[in-house]
Design a protein around this motif. Structure first.
Motif, mmCIF file in Angstrom:
data_model
loop_
_atom_site.group_PDB
_atom_site.id
_atom_site.type_symbol
_atom_site.label_atom_id
_atom_site.label_comp_id
_atom_site.label_asym_id
_atom_site.label_seq_id
_atom_site.Cartn_x
_atom_site.Cartn_y
_atom_site.Cartn_z
ATOM 1 N N SER A 194 -6.728 16.176 -14.454
ATOM 2 C CA SER A 194 -5.610 16.311 -13.534
ATOM 3 C C SER A 194 -5.422 16.129 -12.041
ATOM 4 O O SER A 194 -4.361 15.797 -11.570
ATOM 5 N N ARG A 195 -6.615 16.506 -11.592
ATOM 6 C CA ARG A 195 -6.764 16.397 -10.094
ATOM 7 C C ARG A 195 -7.201 15.083 -9.737
ATOM 8 O O ARG A 195 -7.586 14.905 -8.346
ATOM 9 N N LEU A 196 -7.873 13.981 -10.498
ATOM 10 C CA LEU A 196 -8.334 12.806 -10.015
ATOM 11 C C LEU A 196 -7.355 12.087 -9.512
ATOM 12 O O LEU A 196 -6.131 12.104 -9.666
ATOM 13 N N MET A 197 -7.772 11.162 -8.645
ATOM 14 C CA MET A 197 -7.236 10.138 -7.943
ATOM 15 C C MET A 197 -7.464 8.669 -8.288
ATOM 16 O O MET A 197 -8.602 8.504 -8.875
ATOM 17 N N ILE A 198 -6.448 7.759 -8.175
ATOM 18 C CA ILE A 198 -6.658 6.296 -8.694
ATOM 19 C C ILE A 198 -7.643 5.523 -7.993
ATOM 20 O O ILE A 198 -7.513 5.739 -6.868
ATOM 21 N N PRO A 199 -8.602 5.096 -8.580
ATOM 22 C CA PRO A 199 -9.575 4.080 -7.558
ATOM 23 C C PRO A 199 -8.664 3.005 -7.253
ATOM 24 O O PRO A 199 -8.558 2.075 -8.269
ATOM 25 N N LEU A 200 -8.420 2.752 -6.294
ATOM 26 C CA LEU A 200 -7.457 1.813 -5.553
ATOM 27 C C LEU A 200 -8.184 0.502 -5.133
ATOM 28 O O LEU A 200 -8.680 0.338 -4.267
ATOM 29 N N ASP A 201 -8.353 -0.365 -6.093
ATOM 30 C CA ASP A 201 -8.912 -1.880 -6.098
ATOM 31 C C ASP A 201 -7.629 -2.768 -5.900
ATOM 32 O O ASP A 201 -6.493 -2.455 -6.030
ATOM 33 N N THR A 202 -7.799 -4.059 -5.702
ATOM 34 C CA THR A 202 -6.841 -5.095 -5.672
ATOM 35 C C THR A 202 -6.007 -4.993 -6.998
ATOM 36 O O THR A 202 -4.782 -5.216 -6.991
ATOM 37 N N HIS A 203 -6.791 -4.845 -8.045
ATOM 38 C CA HIS A 203 -6.254 -4.846 -9.282
ATOM 39 C C HIS A 203 -5.053 -3.746 -9.634
ATOM 40 O O HIS A 203 -4.094 -3.837 -10.106
ATOM 41 N N MET A 204 -5.566 -2.692 -9.279
ATOM 42 C CA MET A 204 -4.735 -1.410 -9.239
ATOM 43 C C MET A 204 -3.688 -1.377 -8.554
ATOM 44 O O MET A 204 -2.420 -1.034 -8.828
ATOM 45 N N HIS A 205 -3.770 -1.920 -7.239
ATOM 46 C CA HIS A 205 -2.763 -2.016 -6.359
ATOM 47 C C HIS A 205 -1.792 -2.845 -7.047
ATOM 48 O O HIS A 205 -0.431 -2.681 -6.893
ATOM 49 N N ASN A 206 -2.261 -4.199 -7.344
ATOM 50 C CA ASN A 206 -1.050 -4.929 -7.953
ATOM 51 C C ASN A 206 -0.446 -4.371 -9.034
ATOM 52 O O ASN A 206 0.727 -4.491 -9.416
ATOM 53 N N ALA A 207 -1.226 -3.651 -10.044
ATOM 54 C CA ALA A 207 -0.437 -2.839 -11.124
ATOM 55 C C ALA A 207 0.368 -1.630 -10.730
ATOM 56 O O ALA A 207 1.635 -1.575 -11.191
ATOM 57 N N GLY A 208 0.024 -0.992 -9.618
ATOM 58 C CA GLY A 208 0.857 -0.080 -9.104
ATOM 59 C C GLY A 208 2.146 -0.569 -8.449
ATOM 60 O O GLY A 208 3.441 0.099 -8.794
ATOM 61 N N ARG A 209 2.304 -1.911 -7.903
ATOM 62 C CA ARG A 209 3.452 -2.404 -7.327
ATOM 63 C C ARG A 209 4.248 -2.883 -8.505
ATOM 64 O O ARG A 209 5.496 -2.960 -8.769
ATOM 65 N N MET A 210 3.669 -3.696 -9.528
ATOM 66 C CA MET A 210 4.354 -4.126 -10.688
ATOM 67 C C MET A 210 5.022 -2.776 -11.477
ATOM 68 O O MET A 210 6.297 -3.036 -11.807
ATOM 69 N N LEU A 211 4.417 -1.740 -11.517
ATOM 70 C CA LEU A 211 5.149 -0.383 -12.292
ATOM 71 C C LEU A 211 6.286 0.262 -11.296
ATOM 72 O O LEU A 211 6.855 1.195 -11.863
ATOM 73 N N GLY A 212 6.256 -0.232 -10.051
ATOM 74 C CA GLY A 212 7.232 0.438 -9.281
ATOM 75 C C GLY A 212 6.727 1.844 -8.539
ATOM 76 O O GLY A 212 7.463 2.484 -8.003
ATOM 77 N N PHE A 213 5.402 2.119 -8.701
ATOM 78 C CA PHE A 213 4.938 3.326 -8.356
ATOM 79 C C PHE A 213 4.733 3.299 -6.616
ATOM 80 O O PHE A 213 4.634 4.312 -6.079
ATOM 81 N N THR A 214 4.740 2.126 -6.028
ATOM 82 C CA THR A 214 4.411 1.881 -4.724
ATOM 83 C C THR A 214 4.819 0.618 -4.044
ATOM 84 O O THR A 214 4.883 -0.468 -4.826
ATOM 85 N N LYS A 215 5.354 0.576 -2.777
ATOM 86 C CA LYS A 215 5.823 -0.581 -2.300
ATOM 87 C C LYS A 215 5.022 -0.870 -1.104
ATOM 88 O O LYS A 215 4.982 -1.765 -0.284
#
Length: 267
Positions: A194-215
């Motif tokens: 539950s304490r882990l953080m997303i490994p933010l690479d280009t692919h996860m960044h794109n997915a995060g924006r697609m999902l509306g989690f970040t702008k």
């Protein structure tokens, strides 16, 4: 985002997870090296080495990790505990991978050896920096990184989250070592998923924006927190659960990022 949309989104992500969170889709990925080590005390060392070099083209990453692991034999822990420093220098002084030199690798391995000697294992060191009151791994990760670095020059092989870095490779290391399923081999028990953080690479960044989690366009710790919080709404006990399956799109040669967009699109 309304609960009804969250519910729909979670079903879509669960579909992606069930279909793509498979060991058969791991290659090519530096994670594949971890499967060769059944002893968690060897695996944690391999994981730190592999994650530290996980930048650039994946084919070159695999070659670089293999070059570092080859001299260490079947037990990297035993190698680091027993190998003479002069012999270690000779093994790695000619190493070069993009920004990482042999000197950086030698200092990283020296830092790992010192931590293992002082705390007994990398996990024990990380646990020493843990607090039951921490809402994420960031404080413990910062402590852990400082212990490995010390006064050594390991270049950019490990980043300190206290300085605002996204720490993608360190977050990846923790995902590998804390989670345990068909893909992530796990082995650490000192950190709840539950304490882990997303490994933010280009692919996860794109997915995060697609999902509306970040702008956010900048890949820093603020963006990591936003995307992780988005996933935590859907899966509070395991917010990085979907990381591997989502990032296969764009990494695996047979999986395209546009296919992911079609799968997770919310009408």
């Amino acid at each position: 985002m309304p609960d009804s949309i969250d519910s729909v989104l979670k079903k879509k992500l669960e579909f992606v997870f069930e279909k793509y969170n498979k060991r058969s889709l791991v290659q090519p990925d530096p994670l594949q090296f971890l499967y060769q080590y059944s002893d968690v005390r060897d695996r944690e060392i391999v994981a730190l080495i592999a994650s530290s070099l996980a930048y650039g083209r994946v084919a070159q990453i695999l070659k670089a990790v293999e070059k570092v692991l080859a001299p260490m034999g079947k037990s990297p822990r035993e190698y680091l505990c027993l190998e003479d420093h002069h012999a270690m220098v000779k093994s790695f002084e000619s190493f070069k991978y993009r920004f990482a030199t042999g000197a950086h690798v030698i200092d990283l391995l020296s830092g790992i050896r010192e931590v293992v000697t002082r705390y007994g294992s990398l996990e024990a060191c990380f646990a020493h920096g843990e607090s039951g009151e921490d809402s994420s791994v960031v404080p413990a990760l910062s402590f852990f990184t400082r212990q490995i670095k010390g006064e050594r020059n390991i270049g950019h092989l490990m980043a300190d989250p206290a300085k605002g870095s996204a720490c993608k490779r360190s977050c990846l290391f923790l995902r590998w070592m804390v989670r345990k399923d068909a893909v992530d081999p796990g082995g650490w028990t000192c950190v709840p998923a539950s304490r882990l953080m997303i490994p933010l690479d280009t692919h996860m960044h794109n997915a995060g924006r697609m999902l509306g989690f970040t702008k956010r366009k900048q890949a820093n710790m603020k963006t990591v927190r936003e995307i992780t919080q988005g996933f935590a709404r859907l899966c509070p006990d395991d917010p990085v659960k979907y990381d591997f399956s989502l990032t296969r799109f764009g990494i695996h040669p047979d999986m395209d990022i546009h296919d992911l967009e079609n799968l997770i699109q919310i009408q």
